[in-house]
Design a protein around this motif. Structure first.
Motif, PDB file in Angstrom:
ATOM      1  N   LYS A 134      29.890   6.276 -28.329  1.00  0.00           N
ATOM      2  CA  LYS A 134      29.226   4.972 -28.173  1.00  0.00           C
ATOM      3  C   LYS A 134      30.204   3.916 -27.663  1.00  0.00           C
ATOM      4  O   LYS A 134      29.877   3.135 -26.774  1.00  0.00           O
ATOM      5  N   THR A 135      31.417   3.904 -28.230  1.00  0.00           N
ATOM      6  CA  THR A 135      32.386   2.889 -27.808  1.00  0.00           C
ATOM      7  C   THR A 135      32.924   3.169 -26.404  1.00  0.00           C
ATOM      8  O   THR A 135      33.490   2.287 -25.770  1.00  0.00           O
ATOM      9  N   LEU A 136      32.718   4.385 -25.917  1.00  0.00           N
ATOM     10  CA  LEU A 136      33.086   4.709 -24.531  1.00  0.00           C
ATOM     11  C   LEU A 136      32.188   3.951 -23.548  1.00  0.00           C
ATOM     12  O   LEU A 136      32.510   3.834 -22.370  1.00  0.00           O
ATOM     13  N   LYS A 137      31.092   3.399 -24.069  1.00  0.00           N
ATOM     14  CA  LYS A 137      30.166   2.618 -23.246  1.00  0.00           C
ATOM     15  C   LYS A 137      30.204   1.135 -23.627  1.00  0.00           C
ATOM     16  O   LYS A 137      29.300   0.366 -23.284  1.00  0.00           O
ATOM     17  N   ASP A 138      31.234   0.741 -24.364  1.00  0.00           N
ATOM     18  CA  ASP A 138      31.368  -0.635 -24.849  1.00  0.00           C
ATOM     19  C   ASP A 138      31.471  -1.630 -23.695  1.00  0.00           C
ATOM     20  O   ASP A 138      31.884  -1.286 -22.583  1.00  0.00           O
ATOM     21  N   MET A 143      38.240  -1.289 -24.647  1.00  0.00           N
ATOM     22  CA  MET A 143      37.709  -0.416 -25.698  1.00  0.00           C
ATOM     23  C   MET A 143      37.222   0.889 -25.088  1.00  0.00           C
ATOM     24  O   MET A 143      37.390   1.967 -25.688  1.00  0.00           O
ATOM     25  N   ARG A 144      36.649   0.828 -23.902  1.00  0.00           N
ATOM     26  CA  ARG A 144      36.234   2.052 -23.215  1.00  0.00           C
ATOM     27  C   ARG A 144      37.455   2.909 -22.903  1.00  0.00           C
ATOM     28  O   ARG A 144      37.448   4.131 -23.078  1.00  0.00           O
ATOM     29  N   ASP A 160      31.812  17.601 -27.559  1.00  0.00           N
ATOM     30  CA  ASP A 160      30.474  17.011 -27.533  1.00  0.00           C
ATOM     31  C   ASP A 160      30.422  15.740 -26.682  1.00  0.00           C
ATOM     32  O   ASP A 160      29.335  15.282 -26.314  1.00  0.00           O
ATOM     33  N   ALA A 161      31.591  15.186 -26.376  1.00  0.00           N
ATOM     34  CA  ALA A 161      31.657  13.962 -25.564  1.00  0.00           C
ATOM     35  C   ALA A 161      31.850  14.263 -24.083  1.00  0.00           C
ATOM     36  O   ALA A 161      32.040  13.347 -23.277  1.00  0.00           O
ATOM     37  N   THR A 162      31.784  15.538 -23.701  1.00  0.00           N
ATOM     38  CA  THR A 162      32.045  15.919 -22.310  1.00  0.00           C
ATOM     39  C   THR A 162      31.150  15.176 -21.329  1.00  0.00           C
ATOM     40  O   THR A 162      31.619  14.627 -20.322  1.00  0.00           O
ATOM     41  N   SER A 163      29.854  15.130 -21.601  1.00  0.00           N
ATOM     42  CA  SER A 163      28.927  14.457 -20.677  1.00  0.00           C
ATOM     43  C   SER A 163      29.224  12.963 -20.586  1.00  0.00           C
ATOM     44  O   SER A 163      29.080  12.352 -19.518  1.00  0.00           O
ATOM     45  N   ASP A 164      29.666  12.362 -21.680  1.00  0.00           N
ATOM     46  CA  ASP A 164      29.990  10.928 -21.686  1.00  0.00           C
ATOM     47  C   ASP A 164      31.251  10.658 -20.868  1.00  0.00           C
ATOM     48  O   ASP A 164      31.325   9.662 -20.138  1.00  0.00           O
ATOM     49  N   LEU A 165      32.235  11.543 -20.987  1.00  0.00           N
ATOM     50  CA  LEU A 165      33.464  11.393 -20.206  1.00  0.00           C
ATOM     51  C   LEU A 165      33.183  11.624 -18.722  1.00  0.00           C
ATOM     52  O   LEU A 165      33.753  10.949 -17.867  1.00  0.00           O
ATOM     53  N   ALA A 166      32.285  12.570 -18.434  1.00  0.00           N
ATOM     54  CA  ALA A 166      31.906  12.808 -17.034  1.00  0.00           C
ATOM     55  C   ALA A 166      31.232  11.565 -16.456  1.00  0.00           C
ATOM     56  O   ALA A 166      31.495  11.173 -15.314  1.00  0.00           O
ATOM     57  N   ALA A 167      30.377  10.933 -17.265  1.00  0.00           N
ATOM     58  CA  ALA A 167      29.707   9.707 -16.816  1.00  0.00           C
ATOM     59  C   ALA A 167      30.717   8.582 -16.610  1.00  0.00           C
ATOM     60  O   ALA A 167      30.570   7.743 -15.709  1.00  0.00           O
ATOM     61  N   ALA A 168      31.789   8.582 -17.425  1.00  0.00           N
ATOM     62  CA  ALA A 168      32.817   7.536 -17.318  1.00  0.00           C
ATOM     63  C   ALA A 168      33.627   7.648 -16.034  1.00  0.00           C
ATOM     64  O   ALA A 168      34.343   6.716 -15.666  1.00  0.00           O
ATOM     65  N   LEU A 169      33.497   8.769 -15.330  1.00  0.00           N
ATOM     66  CA  LEU A 169      34.171   8.902 -14.033  1.00  0.00           C
ATOM     67  C   LEU A 169      33.594   7.917 -13.014  1.00  0.00           C
ATOM     68  O   LEU A 169      34.210   7.663 -11.985  1.00  0.00           O
ATOM     69  N   ILE A 175      41.044   1.870 -14.879  1.00  0.00           N
ATOM     70  CA  ILE A 175      41.742   2.385 -16.061  1.00  0.00           C
ATOM     71  C   ILE A 175      40.858   3.337 -16.854  1.00  0.00           C
ATOM     72  O   ILE A 175      41.341   4.313 -17.442  1.00  0.00           O
ATOM     73  N   VAL A 176      39.554   3.060 -16.868  1.00  0.00           N
ATOM     74  CA  VAL A 176      38.631   3.918 -17.625  1.00  0.00           C
ATOM     75  C   VAL A 176      38.412   5.240 -16.887  1.00  0.00           C
ATOM     76  O   VAL A 176      38.416   6.312 -17.497  1.00  0.00           O
ATOM     77  N   ARG A 177      38.251   5.177 -15.581  1.00  0.00           N
ATOM     78  CA  ARG A 177      38.060   6.412 -14.807  1.00  0.00           C
ATOM     79  C   ARG A 177      39.278   7.327 -14.941  1.00  0.00           C
ATOM     80  O   ARG A 177      39.150   8.539 -15.125  1.00  0.00           O
ATOM     81  N   LYS A 178      40.461   6.736 -14.850  1.00  0.00           N
ATOM     82  CA  LYS A 178      41.691   7.534 -14.950  1.00  0.00           C
ATOM     83  C   LYS A 178      41.823   8.141 -16.354  1.00  0.00           C
ATOM     84  O   LYS A 178      42.193   9.315 -16.508  1.00  0.00           O
TER      85      LYS A 178
END
Length: 233
Positions: A134-138, A143-144, A160-169, A175-178
């Motif tokens: 959730k905080t990955l989408k802050d 914070m992300r 379980d956070a794989t899809s969220d990290l993929a979306a963060a690309l 800084i968040v993408r890297k």
């Protein structure tokens, strides 16, 4: 006079001496810093939490009191207690629930330190993954970033956070993408679901070279066959 000498000698032997191997900082033992952390004075409690953090792993006996400190009403005490358990690491795994709660603290710095502390717990912090997703989408990019870095530090336990990290690309912030590509690399084969997103990022000429290179590294670790097929050596 003899009686006075006798009394002084007896007093000396009755006073408990610090063990030679007992860790100390600034002249105080862990037990003394813990007692100070239990006090009412804000400045003293803050100093105690900081001192226990400086001591690091040798202060693991202070973990129960530091966990209590993570719910202190004063921001600075919570922040320094989070710092202290981060320095102690996996031996402070009992702090995971309280640290997870601090990810939603009203103070930004405390949230950042709590995320970092969870990262030092390794797989023991797996229960924090739902909150980190959730905080990955802050709204706060830092914070992300902290969330992505922490998920990476948890390794395969954060799969379980794989899809969220993929979306963060696709995050607006570099800084968040890297951090996301680096986190996926740390997850390794457990992040195979992210392979298509990483391939797209590797071929994204509009992104920074560091992000594209990070995607390539992640692909080689997650799915060597897919990386080779994409021409990544």
């Amino acid at each position: 006079m003899r009686n006075a000498i006798r009394i002084v000698a007896l007093t000396f032997f009755l006073v408990p001496a610090a063990r030679a191997d007992e860790p100390t900082y600034d002249g105080k033992t862990v037990a003394e810093w813990v007692k100070q952390l239990q006090g009412k004075d804000l400045k003293a409690r803050t100093a105690a939490a900081r001192a226990l953090g400086v001591l690091g792993k040798p202060a693991k006996a202070a973990v129960p009191e530091l966990v209590k400190g993570l719910t202190d009403k004063e921001t600075k005490v919570r922040e320094w207690c989070a710092f202290a358990v981060s320095r102690i690491g996996p031996d402070a795994k009992d702090a995971v629930p309280a640290l997870t709660d601090l990810l939603n603290d009203g103070d930004k710095a405390t949230r950042y330190v709590a995320a970092n502390a969870l990262g030092t717990m390794g797989a023991a912090a797996k229960s924090a993954v739902p909150t980190l997703r959730k905080t990955l989408k802050d709204d706060d990019p830092w914070m992300r970033w902290n969330s992505a870095v922490t998920l990476g530090a948890l390794g395969a336990a954060a799969k379980d956070a794989t899809s969220d990290l993929a979306a963060a690309l696709g995050d607006d912030e570099y800084i968040v993408r890297k951090a996301a590509v680096e986190a996926l690399e740390e997850l390794g084969p457990a992040a195979k679901e992210a392979v298509p997103a990483l391939l797209r990022k590797h071929n994204d000429d509009d992104d920074y070279d560091a992000v594209r290179a990070g995607a390539a590294k992640a692909l080689k670790k997650i799915d060597p066959a897919a990386a080779k097929k994409a021409g990544i050596e």
